[in-house]
Enzyme design. Structure first.
Site, short mmCIF file in Angstrom:
data_model
loop_
_atom_site.label_atom_id
_atom_site.label_comp_id
_atom_site.label_asym_id
_atom_site.label_seq_id
_atom_site.Cartn_x
_atom_site.Cartn_y
_atom_site.Cartn_z
N ASN A 80 -13.14 9.06 -2.89
CA ASN A 80 -13.58 8.19 -3.98
C ASN A 80 -13.64 6.75 -3.51
OD1 ASN A 80 -13.73 10.26 -6.00
ND2 ASN A 80 -11.50 10.25 -6.09
N CYS B 118 0.86 -1.19 0.00
CA CYS B 118 0.00 0.00 0.00
C CYS B 118 0.90 1.23 0.00
CB CYS B 118 -0.92 0.01 1.22
SG CYS B 118 -1.80 1.58 1.39
N HIS C 84 -6.08 2.98 -0.08
CA HIS C 84 -5.96 3.34 1.34
C HIS C 84 -6.85 4.57 1.48
CE1 HIS C 84 -3.40 3.85 5.17
NE2 HIS C 84 -4.23 4.89 5.16
N HIS D 176 -8.62 7.82 1.71
CA HIS D 176 -8.05 9.17 1.74
C HIS D 176 -9.11 10.20 1.39
CE1 HIS D 176 -7.45 7.46 -2.29
NE2 HIS D 176 -7.62 8.69 -2.75
#
Ligand code: 5GP
Ligand code: ZN
Length: 116
Positions: free
Chosen positions: A89, A6, A100, A102
């Site tokens: 999103n 990630c 991850h 955000h």
């Protein structure tokens, strides 16, 4: 818990460089690599989840921690006076590319979209 492969976990751990603009025990914010507005920052919780729905299920208090960081940063930087937008999103229709969770903070100029 960090997650293998990630990119934002690697940024949180300092293994990939970023331009940090805010950090506390739980939350990190840094400049987006490809800004979509004159001010474009990404706010992430240090705990890995893939998207906002996963974050709610894992620990909904993490949302409050992220938005508390946004409140502190935006008032320190006086972005609350000029205005800003928060976007997150989830999945293909929204064009999510980093898995991850955000929150984009966009501002620094009049923003297009949402009826403008
Ligand atoms: P998404 O499309 O998933 O909502 O947003 C991902 C965002 O992360 C994009 O705006 C992209 O420019 C940004 N981004 C992707 N990789 C990196 C990186 O390594 N560093 C930084 N600072 N931003 C990144
Ligand atoms: Zn992660």
């Amino acid at each position: 818990m960090s997650h293998n492969d990630c990119i934002f976990c690697k940024i949180i751990e300092g293994k990939i460089p970023s331009s940090k603009v805010f950090e506390n025990e739980n939350v990190l914010a840094f400049k987006d690599l490809h800004p979509q507005a004159s001010k474009h920052f990404l706010f992430v919780h240090k705990s890995h989840t893939r998207n906002i729905n996963e974050m709610v299920l894992a620990n909904s208090s993490h949302i409050a921690e992220v938005f508390s960081a946004i409140q502190q940063f935006s008032s320190q930087e006086k972005l609350d006076q000029s205005g800003f937008r928060i976007v997150t999103n989830l999945g293909p229709d929204a064009g999510q590319t980093v898995f991850h969770t955000h929150f984009h903070l966009l501002g620094g100029e009049p923003l297009k979209g949402f009826g403008r």
